[in-house]
Design a protein around this motif. Structure first.
Motif, PDB file in Angstrom:
ATOM      1  N   THR A  86       0.856  -1.229  -0.066  1.00  0.00           N
ATOM      2  CA  THR A  86       0.140   0.165   0.025  1.00  0.00           C
ATOM      3  C   THR A  86       0.994   1.393   0.057  1.00  0.00           C
ATOM      4  O   THR A  86       0.463   2.080   0.811  1.00  0.00           O
ATOM      5  CB  THR A  86      -0.947  -0.108   1.141  1.00  0.00           C
ATOM      6  OG1 THR A  86       0.094  -0.471   2.494  1.00  0.00           O
ATOM      7  CG2 THR A  86      -2.062  -0.953   1.185  1.00  0.00           C
TER       8      THR A  86
ATOM      9  N   THR B 271       1.775   5.106  -0.332  1.00  0.00           N
ATOM     10  CA  THR B 271       1.278   6.278  -0.629  1.00  0.00           C
ATOM     11  C   THR B 271       2.023   7.232  -1.493  1.00  0.00           C
ATOM     12  O   THR B 271       1.678   8.290  -1.632  1.00  0.00           O
ATOM     13  CB  THR B 271       1.013   6.971   0.642  1.00  0.00           C
ATOM     14  OG1 THR B 271       1.736   7.182   1.349  1.00  0.00           O
ATOM     15  CG2 THR B 271      -0.065   6.152   1.450  1.00  0.00           C
ATOM     16  N   TRP B 272       3.100   6.711  -1.998  1.00  0.00           N
ATOM     17  CA  TRP B 272       4.119   7.334  -3.137  1.00  0.00           C
ATOM     18  C   TRP B 272       4.352   6.483  -4.162  1.00  0.00           C
ATOM     19  O   TRP B 272       4.017   5.216  -4.194  1.00  0.00           O
ATOM     20  CB  TRP B 272       5.328   7.989  -2.357  1.00  0.00           C
ATOM     21  CG  TRP B 272       6.216   6.873  -1.893  1.00  0.00           C
ATOM     22  CD1 TRP B 272       6.249   5.780  -1.178  1.00  0.00           C
ATOM     23  CD2 TRP B 272       7.656   6.828  -2.302  1.00  0.00           C
ATOM     24  NE1 TRP B 272       7.215   5.083  -0.940  1.00  0.00           N
ATOM     25  CE2 TRP B 272       8.372   5.577  -1.797  1.00  0.00           C
ATOM     26  CE3 TRP B 272       8.407   7.657  -3.115  1.00  0.00           C
ATOM     27  CZ2 TRP B 272       9.550   5.183  -2.051  1.00  0.00           C
ATOM     28  CZ3 TRP B 272       9.571   7.175  -3.339  1.00  0.00           C
ATOM     29  CH2 TRP B 272      10.402   6.052  -2.853  1.00  0.00           C
ATOM     30  N   ASP B 273       5.002   6.911  -5.153  1.00  0.00           N
ATOM     31  CA  ASP B 273       5.239   6.176  -6.388  1.00  0.00           C
ATOM     32  C   ASP B 273       6.625   5.249  -6.123  1.00  0.00           C
ATOM     33  O   ASP B 273       7.708   5.688  -6.242  1.00  0.00           O
ATOM     34  CB  ASP B 273       5.239   6.928  -7.568  1.00  0.00           C
ATOM     35  CG  ASP B 273       4.221   7.580  -8.052  1.00  0.00           C
ATOM     36  OD1 ASP B 273       3.177   6.801  -7.829  1.00  0.00           O
ATOM     37  OD2 ASP B 273       4.109   8.642  -8.519  1.00  0.00           O
ATOM     38  N   GLU B 274       6.435   4.134  -5.586  1.00  0.00           N
ATOM     39  CA  GLU B 274       7.660   3.216  -5.388  1.00  0.00           C
ATOM     40  C   GLU B 274       8.553   2.806  -6.514  1.00  0.00           C
ATOM     41  O   GLU B 274       7.732   2.471  -7.509  1.00  0.00           O
ATOM     42  CB  GLU B 274       6.853   1.742  -4.777  1.00  0.00           C
ATOM     43  CG  GLU B 274       6.425   1.907  -3.504  1.00  0.00           C
ATOM     44  CD  GLU B 274       7.509   1.646  -2.378  1.00  0.00           C
ATOM     45  OE1 GLU B 274       8.790   1.457  -2.756  1.00  0.00           O
ATOM     46  OE2 GLU B 274       7.235   1.297  -1.032  1.00  0.00           O
TER      47      GLU B 274
ATOM     48  N   PHE C  61      -1.618  -1.159  -4.580  1.00  0.00           N
ATOM     49  CA  PHE C  61      -2.123   0.154  -5.012  1.00  0.00           C
ATOM     50  C   PHE C  61      -1.318   0.102  -6.206  1.00  0.00           C
ATOM     51  O   PHE C  61      -0.070  -0.289  -6.445  1.00  0.00           O
ATOM     52  CB  PHE C  61      -1.816   1.388  -4.064  1.00  0.00           C
ATOM     53  CG  PHE C  61      -2.687   1.315  -3.086  1.00  0.00           C
ATOM     54  CD1 PHE C  61      -3.996   1.063  -3.038  1.00  0.00           C
ATOM     55  CD2 PHE C  61      -2.252   2.053  -1.786  1.00  0.00           C
ATOM     56  CE1 PHE C  61      -4.944   1.420  -2.097  1.00  0.00           C
ATOM     57  CE2 PHE C  61      -3.069   2.062  -0.720  1.00  0.00           C
ATOM     58  CZ  PHE C  61      -4.428   1.902  -0.872  1.00  0.00           C
TER      59      PHE C  61
ATOM     60  N   ARG D 246       0.950   1.987  -8.282  1.00  0.00           N
ATOM     61  CA  ARG D 246       1.623   3.117  -8.167  1.00  0.00           C
ATOM     62  C   ARG D 246       2.957   2.713  -8.474  1.00  0.00           C
ATOM     63  O   ARG D 246       3.404   1.628  -8.325  1.00  0.00           O
ATOM     64  CB  ARG D 246       1.739   3.837  -6.722  1.00  0.00           C
ATOM     65  CG  ARG D 246       0.290   4.022  -6.122  1.00  0.00           C
ATOM     66  CD  ARG D 246       0.296   4.999  -5.000  1.00  0.00           C
ATOM     67  NE  ARG D 246       0.982   6.439  -5.344  1.00  0.00           N
ATOM     68  CZ  ARG D 246       0.614   7.471  -4.783  1.00  0.00           C
ATOM     69  NH1 ARG D 246      -0.449   7.575  -3.720  1.00  0.00           N
ATOM     70  NH2 ARG D 246       1.127   8.417  -5.422  1.00  0.00           N
TER      71      ARG D 246
ATOM     72  N   SER E 216      -7.047   1.220  -7.005  1.00  0.00           N
ATOM     73  CA  SER E 216      -6.859   2.446  -7.284  1.00  0.00           C
ATOM     74  C   SER E 216      -6.160   3.014  -6.085  1.00  0.00           C
ATOM     75  O   SER E 216      -6.259   2.683  -5.004  1.00  0.00           O
ATOM     76  CB  SER E 216      -8.111   3.267  -7.433  1.00  0.00           C
ATOM     77  OG  SER E 216      -8.829   2.956  -8.498  1.00  0.00           O
ATOM     78  N   PRO E 217      -4.966   3.949  -6.184  1.00  0.00           N
ATOM     79  CA  PRO E 217      -4.267   4.364  -5.106  1.00  0.00           C
ATOM     80  C   PRO E 217      -5.067   5.073  -3.747  1.00  0.00           C
ATOM     81  O   PRO E 217      -5.913   5.945  -4.336  1.00  0.00           O
ATOM     82  CB  PRO E 217      -3.420   5.380  -5.697  1.00  0.00           C
ATOM     83  CG  PRO E 217      -3.134   4.929  -7.117  1.00  0.00           C
ATOM     84  CD  PRO E 217      -4.447   4.588  -7.473  1.00  0.00           C
ATOM     85  N   ASP E 218      -4.657   4.800  -2.740  1.00  0.00           N
ATOM     86  CA  ASP E 218      -5.253   5.456  -1.588  1.00  0.00           C
ATOM     87  C   ASP E 218      -6.823   5.200  -1.445  1.00  0.00           C
ATOM     88  O   ASP E 218      -7.431   5.869  -0.695  1.00  0.00           O
ATOM     89  CB  ASP E 218      -5.026   6.942  -1.786  1.00  0.00           C
ATOM     90  CG  ASP E 218      -3.594   7.290  -1.800  1.00  0.00           C
ATOM     91  OD1 ASP E 218      -2.772   6.480  -1.413  1.00  0.00           O
ATOM     92  OD2 ASP E 218      -3.337   8.226  -2.323  1.00  0.00           O
TER      93      ASP E 218
END
Length: 357
Positions: free
Chosen positions: A263, A265-268, A287, A289, A305-307
């Motif tokens: 999960t 919350t930034w672009d890994e 997510f 991402r 979908s992210p977040d």
């Protein structure tokens, strides 16, 4: 290929040893072990407390106290910044003096700007792996980098992010598929990694509750305030925190999990925990991402979908139904560390041959 003398520069933030603080430490440890197993002589420069079996020389990041009235000046940088800066500066000056006699190639696997900026002082080639997006301290260091430096991006996503500043070869991170063994599945979902806001474990808990799936969390708590306010209140019932467990305990937990949840919350830039889960045959709900969509397709996982915990809950239910044997086979094909090390060896050979000069 003939064994090389490799100087491997690691991050100085956390020791390169189990239990690992995060994916970068696990990656560096596995890379060093694999290179040594292939007959290369590896010298690992890493944080104090790193695994001595890796030919480790500790970076003196804790050895520089700063006292006196000068510390009260508001313009003075923090102690930890100065210690890291001077540790890498000392290493690069040492390599400039004697590295050509001791090593064939330097592999910079750290996140620090000094090795990049000082590569031109060395008489031997340097390979730098880009593990992050173009953060300012690394991006600005490229202005001073050697024209002979070679750069590796850990995913196509990361290569594109850096493409405006540097050309790179994409070599995806790999995991030891012999160490991350297939498990039976069927248990609670698993979330593992550093419990920090950018990894989003609170969103994983919310999704698990929406999906009605029990979940375990494992990993180091590096942000006590975040843990106290966002994680601890969400624990209880079907949600457990296992602690910062060692590799064997973690591998067993991941292998028994019905689904792994990722999960960010930034672009890994990559997402090593997803590859580790796949190697255990455990499908992944994540997510969509960063680089995760590069190696997570509908046969081994499900993207959300992210977040969005509700969409992640849907993805968890779907991923848990996937064929674990296929997930494991795919991980061996796509995410094996042996494939990764093959490509690094090829790159070392290219940069150390006279034609590459």
């Amino acid at each position: 290929m003939t064994g090389l003398r490799i100087c491997l520069i690691a991050s100085s933030r956390f020791p390169i040893r189990e239990p690992f603080a995060g994916g970068l430490e696990a990656h560096t440890h596995a890379l060093a072990r694999q290179l040594m197993a292939r007959g290369h002589e590896v010298s690992l420069f890493a944080a104090p407390g790193s695994d001595p079996r890796l030919g480790t020389r500790e970076l003196p990041v804790d050895a520089m106290p700063h006292h006196g009235p000068g510390r009260l000046d508001t313009s003075v940088t923090p102690d930890h910044w100065m210690s890291e800066h001077h540790a890498y500066l000392g290493l690069m000056l040492e390599l400039a003096r004697s590295g050509g006699r001791r090593f064939d190639v330097v592999h910079n696997n750290s996140l620090h700007h000094i090795p990049v900026a000082m590569a031109s002082t060395l008489s031997i080639p340097m390979v730098t792996t880009l593990h992050t997006p173009p953060v300012p301290w690394l991006e600005s260091a490229l202005a001073y980098a050697s024209g002979d430096s070679a750069f590796v991006a850990v995913s196509r996503f990361t290569a594109r992010a850096w493409s405006h500043r540097v050309r790179s070869t994409t070599i995806s991170n790999g995991v030891d598929v012999e160490s991350w063994r297939p498990g039976p599945g069927g248990g609670a979902a698993i979330w593992f990694g550093r419990l920090v806001p950018e990894k989003g474990p609170h969103l994983a808990i919310d999704a698990a509750r929406l999906a009605g799936i029990p979940m375990d969390l494992a990993g180091p708590c590096l942000d006590p305030e975040y843990f106290a306010t966002q994680i601890e209140p969400r624990l209880g019932g079907t949600i457990r925190y296992l602690g910062h467990v060692d590799h064997e305990q973690l591998q067993e937990a991941v292998g028994h999990a019905s689904v792994a949840v990722v999960t960010p919350t930034w672009d890994e830039p990559y997402g090593l925990v997803a590859a580790e889960a796949l190697a255990c045959g455990t499908p992944v709900a994540a997510f969509a991402r960063g680089a995760l969509p590069e190696f997570l397709d509908e046969t081994v996982g499900s993207l959300a979908s992210p977040d969005d915990p509700a969409d992640l809950a849907r993805a968890m239910v779907h991923a848990a139904s996937l064929d674990r044997a296929h997930v494991r086979r795919t991980a061996v094909e796509r995410c094996s560390i042996s494939v990764m090390v093959d490509r690094y060896e090829d790159l070392y050979h290219r940069v150390t041959t006279p034609a590459a000069a």
